[in-house]
Design a protein around this motif. Structure first.
Motif, short mmCIF file in Angstrom:
data_model
loop_
_atom_site.label_atom_id
_atom_site.label_comp_id
_atom_site.label_asym_id
_atom_site.label_seq_id
_atom_site.Cartn_x
_atom_site.Cartn_y
_atom_site.Cartn_z
N UNK A 1 0.86 -1.19 0.00
CA UNK A 1 0.00 0.00 0.00
C UNK A 1 0.89 1.24 0.00
N UNK A 2 0.40 2.32 -0.61
CA UNK A 2 1.21 3.54 -0.68
C UNK A 2 0.30 4.75 -0.83
N UNK A 3 0.85 5.90 -0.53
CA UNK A 3 0.18 7.17 -0.78
C UNK A 3 1.24 8.25 -0.90
N UNK A 4 0.87 9.37 -1.52
CA UNK A 4 1.84 10.44 -1.67
C UNK A 4 1.22 11.67 -2.31
N UNK B 1 -1.89 10.88 -4.81
CA UNK B 1 -1.94 9.54 -5.40
C UNK B 1 -1.88 8.49 -4.30
N UNK B 2 -2.49 7.36 -4.58
CA UNK B 2 -2.49 6.27 -3.62
C UNK B 2 -2.87 4.99 -4.34
N UNK B 3 -2.64 3.88 -3.67
CA UNK B 3 -2.97 2.60 -4.28
C UNK B 3 -2.60 1.45 -3.37
N UNK B 4 -2.94 0.25 -3.82
CA UNK B 4 -2.65 -0.96 -3.05
C UNK B 4 -2.66 -2.15 -3.98
N UNK B 5 -1.97 -3.19 -3.58
CA UNK B 5 -2.00 -4.44 -4.32
C UNK B 5 -1.98 -5.60 -3.33
N UNK B 6 -2.66 -6.66 -3.71
CA UNK B 6 -2.71 -7.89 -2.91
C UNK B 6 -2.37 -9.05 -3.84
N UNK C 1 0.24 -21.19 -8.56
CA UNK C 1 -0.80 -20.31 -9.06
C UNK C 1 -0.70 -18.99 -8.32
N UNK C 2 -0.73 -17.89 -9.07
CA UNK C 2 -0.62 -16.55 -8.50
C UNK C 2 -1.87 -15.77 -8.89
N UNK C 3 -2.56 -15.25 -7.90
CA UNK C 3 -3.69 -14.37 -8.17
C UNK C 3 -3.43 -13.04 -7.47
N UNK C 4 -3.90 -11.97 -8.07
CA UNK C 4 -3.63 -10.66 -7.48
C UNK C 4 -4.59 -9.61 -7.96
N UNK C 5 -4.50 -8.46 -7.31
CA UNK C 5 -5.34 -7.31 -7.64
C UNK C 5 -4.54 -6.05 -7.38
N UNK C 6 -4.47 -5.17 -8.39
CA UNK C 6 -3.77 -3.89 -8.27
C UNK C 6 -4.76 -2.75 -8.43
N UNK C 7 -4.68 -1.77 -7.53
CA UNK C 7 -5.50 -0.57 -7.63
C UNK C 7 -4.60 0.65 -7.48
N UNK C 8 -4.73 1.59 -8.42
CA UNK C 8 -3.93 2.82 -8.37
C UNK C 8 -4.82 4.00 -8.76
N UNK D 1 -8.71 13.05 -12.79
CA UNK D 1 -8.56 11.83 -12.01
C UNK D 1 -8.30 10.65 -12.93
N UNK D 2 -7.26 9.89 -12.63
CA UNK D 2 -6.94 8.67 -13.37
C UNK D 2 -6.90 7.52 -12.37
N UNK D 3 -7.56 6.43 -12.71
CA UNK D 3 -7.55 5.27 -11.81
C UNK D 3 -7.50 3.99 -12.62
N UNK D 4 -6.88 2.99 -12.04
CA UNK D 4 -6.85 1.67 -12.67
C UNK D 4 -7.19 0.61 -11.63
N UNK D 5 -7.86 -0.42 -12.08
CA UNK D 5 -8.29 -1.51 -11.21
C UNK D 5 -8.09 -2.80 -11.99
N UNK D 6 -7.07 -3.57 -11.63
CA UNK D 6 -6.64 -4.69 -12.47
C UNK D 6 -6.53 -6.00 -11.68
N UNK D 7 -7.45 -6.94 -11.86
CA UNK D 7 -7.24 -8.29 -11.33
C UNK D 7 -6.43 -9.12 -12.34
N UNK D 8 -5.70 -10.11 -11.85
CA UNK D 8 -4.93 -10.97 -12.76
C UNK D 8 -4.74 -12.35 -12.13
N UNK D 9 -4.44 -13.31 -12.97
CA UNK D 9 -4.10 -14.66 -12.54
C UNK D 9 -2.95 -15.15 -13.40
N UNK D 10 -2.05 -15.89 -12.78
CA UNK D 10 -0.84 -16.33 -13.47
C UNK D 10 -0.47 -17.71 -12.96
N UNK D 11 0.09 -18.54 -13.83
CA UNK D 11 0.56 -19.88 -13.45
C UNK D 11 2.01 -20.05 -13.87
N UNK D 12 2.82 -20.54 -12.94
CA UNK D 12 4.21 -20.89 -13.22
C UNK D 12 4.36 -22.40 -13.02
#
Length: 694
Positions: A297-300, A330-335, A350-357, A387-398
């Motif tokens: 998580x971050x802000x600035x 600006x602020x955001x978080x990722x899990x 398996x990797x799952x995640x979510x990015x919000x900025x 205002x600019x915002x992004x909301x990105x879920x993703x899934x990845x397999x290694x």
């Protein structure tokens, strides 16, 4: 090809021909990286182009001021120090980002998990603090699309953790054109808490006239282990530049007459820029059984005021103003959740995640004159909230299975831009635009032998317009250019990775086809508007070779050949036809970096670098004078002494040894034909520092 160019190209080959005589001295030629796979893996085992730059390469004999000092050693990257602290570096990856007039565009910049790029894709490499860097990782090609929109490549910097006994240090560096840098640091670990504290000030008169700058950077990091299964890092950083002078670009005639010259308008309007940037972030990692949870998580805030040279009385001055000012929050978080699947054959994660900025700008524009006074803040001409915002879920397999390695994933990227116009006397320019796309990527590698791996990678990506590119509609129409579409790319890469005794070789060929490429429509009266062109085609070859020639000698080669052209005709500015086959401006066809390093003792190292770049076109028609090809050589040395609790070091550096005059960077499509930015001639730097360990 001149003699100097041949020397640049042949030097690495001569060095590598002696590799058979190399001793068996150990050297880390296969660093581990997390970019791409999102978990630590050797670059040799990853099925795409990714490189790691070590702490030693970042710091040894370098100035620690600009990322251009170290990124040139990565194939596929073109990095230009513009000698203009008001506009930041120019960085492009396989052609992505080459058209950026300021800052970094089309490449995802990340520092300690905190984006240094806004959701719309505009980044600032100046926020990277090289004095605290542990490593830098660079990802190119199809796998980069898993990082979302505007990720033509990914550059991640990781700061070091505080470890070992507490220690304090100080360093001073001086050099050409009035450069001086003062640097204080404290780091170590105490009572289970690691800490890194760093502060620096840089002053320079600049190579060109009217290009002086002062930059203050601070950094603080605390890293703790709350328990045996978790890690926590808290990070603060700031960047401050007040009154940084902007010399603008040069016409070809002005560059040839006097490389240090500055535009008369730059002096008349005292073009300059001030930046105040602060951010704080948190990285948390917890092991839950065999799985791993990562939270960031971050802000600035970032405040900028820039004085442009738009002449008094031009329409842009009357509508938008020649002074740009914004205050950004600006602020955001990722899990991210990484889970191994024990029931699957081989090793599957398996990797799952979510990015919000999100970034929100309170943006104003003022005339850059008041009465007969020029270069001052005048009448208000623009007032809006962007205002600019992004909301990105993703899934990845290694997945590793016998000799096969497979990495695949998909990301759903959403970028929304909203404009709330609060200055509506010229018409309400409010509006919003949402861009969405799924960006899949797949990479597969086969181990022919333990020392030779081959891979294939493919992916789809998209690049949204930035707020700056949307800001002006074509012609004299007021309002945002919400008709711009994102460019969409399909990328393929085929590569080999080899480890031969003490030599590492990475080679890749690639192809990128892009629809609706974003290009300059018109640059007039201080306003640049953009349009979607047709198709572009980029085909290239990259080669990276790093070798331990003997116990004391190492060499490095980064070679890039890139053919970047328009693949269909289009009409620019409503009148000028750009032909199929024209070269994309800002993209050199050939780039070479070569380095030979000698370390005869533990306390001394010295190296010589050679850099070659072929000519660069400056606008879409390719009719204006291209920036000529150049070759330059640099030399550096570092000395170190240890006396009980004290460590002393000295740095010497000479850049452009042969005092060549050349264009260091170009401003693509500049409306005043000021495309060129001269690079310095021969330059010297000397520094010394001391550190005390308790």
């Amino acid at each position: 090809m001149n003699t100097l160019t041949r020397c640049t190209l042949l030097l690495p080959g001569l060095l590598l021909s002696n590799a058979a005589m190399a001793d068996d001295a150990p050297l880390v030629l296969d660093p581990s990286v997390v970019t791409g796979s999102r978990s630590a893996s050797p670059t040799f085992d990853l099925p795409y182009s990714v490189d790691g730059i070590s702490r030693e390469q970042i710091s040894e004999g370098q100035l620690g001021i600009n990322a251009s000092e170290v990124l040139s050693r990565v194939p596929g990257l073109v990095v230009q120090n513009r000698q203009n602290y008001a506009q930041d570096l120019q960085i492009s990856s396989r052609g992505f980002g080459a058209r950026s007039a300021f800052g970094v565009r089309g490449i995802k910049l990340i520092a300690d998990g905190i984006p240094a790029s806004t959701p719309d894709g505009q980044g600032q490499a100046a926020t990277f603090n090289l004095d605290t860097a542990e490593r830098i990782e660079v990802l190119r090609g199809p796998a980069a699309t898993l990082y979302g929109s505007n990720a033509g490549g990914v550059i991640q910097m990781f700061s070091r953790d505080g470890e070992g006994p507490p220690r304090i240090g100080a360093e001073t560096l001086v050099g050409s054109d009035g450069l001086n840098k003062h640097h204080l640091t404290a780091e170590g670990a105490a009572n289970g808490t690691g800490f890194v504290l760093d502060a620096s000030r840089i002053d320079t008169n600049g190579y060109r006239d009217h290009s002086s700058a002062r930059r203050d950077q601070t950094f603080a990091k605390l890293n703790v282990q709350p328990d045996d299964d978790s890690k926590l890092a808290l990070i603060y950083s700031s960047l401050e530049q007040n009154g940084t002078q902007d010399p603008l670009g040069q016409t070809w005639a002005a560059y040839k007459a006097d490389p240090r010259s500055v535009s008369a308008n730059a002096l008349a309007y005292n073009t300059r820029k001030s930046i105040d940037h602060q951010q704080v972030g948190m990285n948390y990692e917890r092991y839950i059984g065999d799985a791993t949870l990562q939270v960031n998580a971050y802000t600035g805030r970032r405040s900028v005021i820039q004085y442009l040279s738009i002449p008094k009385g031009t329409p842009a001055n009357e509508r938008g103003g020649g002074v740009v000012q914004f205050d950004r929050k600006f602020y955001g978080a990722s899990v991210r959740w990484m889970h191994p699947v024990d029931s699957a054959p081989g090793e599957l994660t398996i990797i799952t995640g979510l990015d919000f900025d999100q970034s929100e700008d309170s943006r104003h524009g003022y005339q850059n004159y008041s009465g007969n006074s020029l270069g001052v803040k005048g009448q208000l001409r623009r007032d809006e909230i962007d205002t600019a915002r992004s909301f990105d879920p993703y899934i990845q397999a290694n997945w590793g299975l016998d000799r096969w390695t497979l990495q695949a994933g998909i990301r759903h990227s959403t970028m929304e831009l909203e404009v709330d116009d609060q200055f509506i006397s010229n018409g309400d320019s409010s509006g919003n635009k949402t861009y969405q796309k799924n960006t899949p990527s797949m990479s597969v590698m086969y181990a022919f032998t333990p020392q030779l791996h081959g891979y294939f990678s493919a992916g789809k990506g998209f690049e949204t317009p930035t707020q700056a590119e949307l800001a002006y509609a074509p012609g004299s129409v007021e309002g945002f250019n919400f008709g711009l579409k994102p460019s969409q790319s399909t990328q393929y890469e085929l590569g080999l990775k080899a480890q031969l005794d003490n030599t590492r070789i990475n080679a890749a060929v690639f192809q990128i086809t892009t629809e609706d490429e974003l290009v300059v429509y018109q640059a007039l009266a201080g306003r640049t508007s953009y349009q979607n062109a047709g198709r572009t085609l980029r085909r290239g070859f990259e080669l990276g070779i790093e070798s331990q020639l003997s116990e004391h000698w190492t060499s490095n080669l980064a070679y890039t050949r890139l053919q970047a052209t328009y693949d269909s005709d289009f009409v620019s500015g409503g009148a000028t036809t750009v032909d199929k086959g024209n070269y994309l401006p800002g993209v050199p066809q050939t780039t070479v970096f070569a380095e030979l390093n000698w370390k005869p003792r533990d306390w001394v190292s010295t190296a010589i670098e050679g850099i070659y770049r072929s000519k660069v076109y400056v606008e879409d028609t390719n009719n204006q004078h291209a920036a000529p090809a150049y070759s330059v050589f640099n030399w550096r040395a570092r000395f170190e002494q240890n006396v009980e609790h004290w460590t002393f070091h000295q740095t010497l550096r000479l850049d452009n040894l042969l005092d060549r005059q050349y264009v260091g960077s170009v401003i693509v499509g500049d409306g005043n034909s000021r495309y060129y930015e001269a690079a310095p001639g021969r330059s010297w730097y000397a520094g010394a520092g001391a550190q005390y360990a308790f």
